[in-house]
Design a protein around this motif. Structure first.
Motif, PDB file in Angstrom:
ATOM      1  N   LEU A  73       0.846  -1.201   0.000  1.00 18.40           N
ATOM      2  CA  LEU A  73       0.000   0.000   0.000  1.00 18.40           C
ATOM      3  C   LEU A  73       0.877   1.246   0.000  1.00 18.40           C
ATOM      4  O   LEU A  73       1.827   1.358   0.772  1.00 18.40           O
ATOM      5  N   GLY A  74       0.539   2.196  -0.853  1.00 17.60           N
ATOM      6  CA  GLY A  74       1.284   3.446  -0.886  1.00 17.60           C
ATOM      7  C   GLY A  74       1.046   4.264   0.367  1.00 17.60           C
ATOM      8  O   GLY A  74       0.084   4.025   1.118  1.00 17.60           O
ATOM      9  N   PRO A  75       1.884   5.271   0.625  1.00 20.53           N
ATOM     10  CA  PRO A  75       1.759   6.046   1.868  1.00 20.53           C
ATOM     11  C   PRO A  75       0.432   6.792   1.986  1.00 20.53           C
ATOM     12  O   PRO A  75      -0.139   6.879   3.081  1.00 20.53           O
ATOM     13  N   ARG A  76      -0.063   7.307   0.883  1.00 13.72           N
ATOM     14  CA  ARG A  76      -1.333   8.037   0.936  1.00 13.72           C
ATOM     15  C   ARG A  76      -2.483   7.089   1.243  1.00 13.72           C
ATOM     16  O   ARG A  76      -3.334   7.382   2.088  1.00 13.72           O
ATOM     17  N   THR A  77      -2.505   5.946   0.551  1.00 16.80           N
ATOM     18  CA  THR A  77      -3.571   4.969   0.789  1.00 16.80           C
ATOM     19  C   THR A  77      -3.457   4.376   2.187  1.00 16.80           C
ATOM     20  O   THR A  77      -4.467   4.188   2.878  1.00 16.80           O
ATOM     21  N   LEU A  93      -9.429  -1.528  -2.212  1.00 14.79           N
ATOM     22  CA  LEU A  93      -8.047  -1.086  -2.305  1.00 14.79           C
ATOM     23  C   LEU A  93      -7.373  -1.639  -3.553  1.00 14.79           C
ATOM     24  O   LEU A  93      -7.728  -2.719  -4.037  1.00 14.79           O
ATOM     25  N   ARG A 179      -9.376   3.047  -4.663  1.00 17.73           N
ATOM     26  CA  ARG A 179      -8.433   2.562  -5.668  1.00 17.73           C
ATOM     27  C   ARG A 179      -7.698   3.684  -6.395  1.00 17.73           C
ATOM     28  O   ARG A 179      -6.578   3.483  -6.869  1.00 17.73           O
ATOM     29  N   TYR A 181      -7.028   6.628  -4.838  1.00 19.59           N
ATOM     30  CA  TYR A 181      -6.637   7.588  -3.805  1.00 19.59           C
ATOM     31  C   TYR A 181      -5.153   7.892  -3.820  1.00 19.59           C
ATOM     32  O   TYR A 181      -4.739   9.042  -3.612  1.00 19.59           O
ATOM     33  N   GLU A 182      -4.332   6.888  -4.055  1.00 21.46           N
ATOM     34  CA  GLU A 182      -2.882   7.100  -4.038  1.00 21.46           C
ATOM     35  C   GLU A 182      -2.463   8.081  -5.132  1.00 21.46           C
ATOM     36  O   GLU A 182      -1.595   8.940  -4.905  1.00 21.46           O
ATOM     37  N   ARG A 183      -3.083   7.956  -6.272  1.00 17.75           N
ATOM     38  CA  ARG A 183      -2.691   8.754  -7.429  1.00 17.75           C
ATOM     39  C   ARG A 183      -3.135  10.212  -7.317  1.00 17.75           C
ATOM     40  O   ARG A 183      -2.340  11.131  -7.526  1.00 17.75           O
ATOM     41  N   TRP A 187     -11.752   9.389  -4.251  1.00 17.25           N
ATOM     42  CA  TRP A 187     -12.442   8.304  -3.557  1.00 17.25           C
ATOM     43  C   TRP A 187     -13.931   8.469  -3.788  1.00 17.25           C
ATOM     44  O   TRP A 187     -14.406   9.516  -4.216  1.00 17.25           O
TER      45      TRP A 187
END
Length: 208
Positions: A73-77, A93, A179, A181-183, A187
């Motif tokens: 999982l990326g830091p933002r997610t 996710l 899904r 959110y990281e980019r 959401w």
């Protein structure tokens, strides 16, 4: 009706040997099985007459176990997961490692994640070490079970373990799609449920 450490041990053993359990969550009664056992997953789906191509959620019983199992999982997610869980939400996710494929149905790069916020009567479940594939303890499309008697008798009779946690809130989890959110922080609410949309937005600090 409070659950005990002995109940949790029995639950763990049931899942470990490929059994199906009816159990209380923080929302409604659920069905659970080993998420990597094809036989157990097929049996759970047959039991509730669920289409085999419909995905289910994977439930961890404590947040640290979920985060350890999903290191990609990326830091933002990851921050969003910690802001929303534990709680009465299901998070969709990104799943680039294609973990728990039997729970993902036709979309192996999407994982549904649940980590309940356990009320005092169910606090013992927080010590459960096994993740489970989880779905509501009803016939597909049927009403959710607030009390154990609401679970269809055919499901209770065929399950290997039935845990009675008394009366539950009765509203299923809110489903939140993270899904993207990281980019770009995007959401959305897929299903309104136990946690209000406004609470989700407040936890994430931004509107959908």
């Amino acid at each position: 009706m409070a659950l005990t450490a002995a109940d949790v041990l029995t639950f763990e053993r049931c899942i470990a040997v490929g059994g199906i359990a009816v159990f209380p969550a923080d929302t409604v009664y659920g069905l659970a099985c080993e998420p990597d056992s094809k036989e157990a997953v097929q049996r759970l789906y047959l039991l509730k007459r669920r289409r085999p191509d419909k995905p289910a959620a994977v439930m961890f019983f404590a947040l640290d176990l979920a985060l350890a199992a999903l290191p990609e999982l990326g830091p933002r997610t990851g921050g969003a997961v910690q802001a929303l869980l534990p709680g009465a939400v299901t998070l969709l996710l990104p799943n680039p490692a294609r973990r728990f494929p039997l729970a993902c149905g036709p979309q192996p790069e999407t994982l549904g994640l649940r980590v309940p916020a356990w009320p005092p009567a169910l606090a013992a479940l927080g010590d459960m070490q096994w993740p489970v594939l989880q779905s509501s303890a009803n016939l597909a499309g049927g009403p959710d079970a607030r009390v154990l008697a609401d679970v269809p008798e055919a499901i209770r009779a065929r399950a290997d373990l039935v845990l009675d946690g008394g009366e539950l809130p009765g509203t299923p989890s809110t489903v939140v799609d993270l899904r993207g959110y990281e980019r770009d922080g995007r959401w959305s609410i897929v299903r309104t449920g136990a946690v209000a949309d406004e609470e989700i937005a407040a936890a994430l600090g931004c509107a959908p």
